[in-house]
Design a protein around this motif. Sequence first.
Motif, short mmCIF file in Angstrom:
data_model
loop_
_atom_site.label_atom_id
_atom_site.label_comp_id
_atom_site.label_asym_id
_atom_site.label_seq_id
_atom_site.Cartn_x
_atom_site.Cartn_y
_atom_site.Cartn_z
N VAL A 61 28.74 10.96 78.67
CA VAL A 61 27.84 11.03 77.52
C VAL A 61 28.19 12.32 76.81
O VAL A 61 27.82 13.41 77.26
CB VAL A 61 26.36 11.03 77.95
N GLY A 62 28.97 12.20 75.75
CA GLY A 62 29.44 13.40 75.04
C GLY A 62 30.24 14.28 75.97
O GLY A 62 31.00 13.79 76.81
N ARG A 63 30.07 15.59 75.82
CA ARG A 63 30.75 16.55 76.69
C ARG A 63 29.78 17.18 77.68
O ARG A 63 30.11 18.17 78.32
CB ARG A 63 31.39 17.64 75.86
N HIS A 64 28.58 16.63 77.79
CA HIS A 64 27.55 17.29 78.58
C HIS A 64 27.11 16.55 79.83
O HIS A 64 26.41 17.12 80.65
CB HIS A 64 26.33 17.58 77.69
N ILE A 91 25.53 19.70 89.62
CA ILE A 91 25.36 18.32 90.11
C ILE A 91 23.87 18.04 90.06
O ILE A 91 23.09 18.64 90.79
CB ILE A 91 25.93 18.16 91.53
N THR A 92 23.47 17.15 89.15
CA THR A 92 22.04 16.87 88.97
C THR A 92 21.57 15.69 89.80
O THR A 92 20.38 15.56 90.06
CB THR A 92 21.71 16.62 87.49
N CYS A 93 22.48 14.84 90.21
CA CYS A 93 22.12 13.69 91.04
C CYS A 93 23.32 13.37 91.92
O CYS A 93 24.45 13.32 91.45
CB CYS A 93 21.77 12.49 90.16
N ILE A 94 23.05 13.15 93.19
CA ILE A 94 24.13 12.80 94.11
C ILE A 94 23.59 11.83 95.16
O ILE A 94 22.50 12.03 95.70
CB ILE A 94 24.76 14.05 94.76
N ASN A 95 24.31 10.75 95.38
CA ASN A 95 23.99 9.83 96.46
C ASN A 95 25.29 9.21 96.95
O ASN A 95 26.37 9.61 96.51
CB ASN A 95 22.94 8.79 96.03
N GLU A 96 25.21 8.25 97.83
CA GLU A 96 26.44 7.69 98.42
C GLU A 96 27.28 6.89 97.43
O GLU A 96 28.47 6.69 97.64
CB GLU A 96 26.12 6.83 99.63
N ASP A 97 26.69 6.45 96.32
CA ASP A 97 27.40 5.64 95.34
C ASP A 97 27.93 6.40 94.14
O ASP A 97 28.94 6.04 93.57
CB ASP A 97 26.50 4.51 94.83
N GLU A 98 27.20 7.45 93.73
CA GLU A 98 27.57 8.14 92.50
C GLU A 98 27.16 9.59 92.52
O GLU A 98 26.31 10.01 93.32
CB GLU A 98 26.95 7.45 91.28
N VAL A 99 27.77 10.35 91.62
CA VAL A 99 27.41 11.75 91.41
C VAL A 99 27.31 11.97 89.90
O VAL A 99 28.12 11.44 89.14
CB VAL A 99 28.42 12.71 92.08
N VAL A 100 26.28 12.70 89.46
CA VAL A 100 26.09 13.00 88.05
C VAL A 100 26.28 14.50 87.86
O VAL A 100 25.65 15.30 88.54
CB VAL A 100 24.69 12.57 87.55
N ILE A 101 27.17 14.85 86.92
CA ILE A 101 27.49 16.24 86.65
C ILE A 101 27.07 16.54 85.22
O ILE A 101 27.39 15.79 84.30
CB ILE A 101 29.00 16.49 86.84
N GLU A 102 26.36 17.67 85.05
CA GLU A 102 25.93 18.08 83.71
C GLU A 102 26.41 19.50 83.45
O GLU A 102 26.59 20.28 84.38
CB GLU A 102 24.41 18.00 83.58
#
Length: 110
Positions: free
Chosen positions: A51-54, A90-101
Amino acid sequence: MKQHKKFVQNQVQTHFSQKEKKKYPFLKIALATFLQVPDETLAALPVFYGVGRHRLRVENYSSVQSYQEEKIVLLCSKMVVTIVGKKLQITCINEDEVVIEGVIRKIEYQ
């Protein structure tokens, strides 16, 4: 049945490079096409949603190798992915995905 086989062969030829065709057996690709499942799911390749660069969401990763404010290194089954930027979290992490902001400057594959 012959039409379906021809369709699968065309999908393999158009979506995969020669190198990828050697890595991923025809049967896996054919199965993914037949079941209408994304190829990367069966091949265990990382999938990126930006999502954009963020914000960046990465699916099909194995683990986080390194986590710093300016660089995050993810281990995936077939490659190592490095995300470089500023104020990375890392704002969200679980066994399926990781979200980086943060401010994402580049994504490197090895």
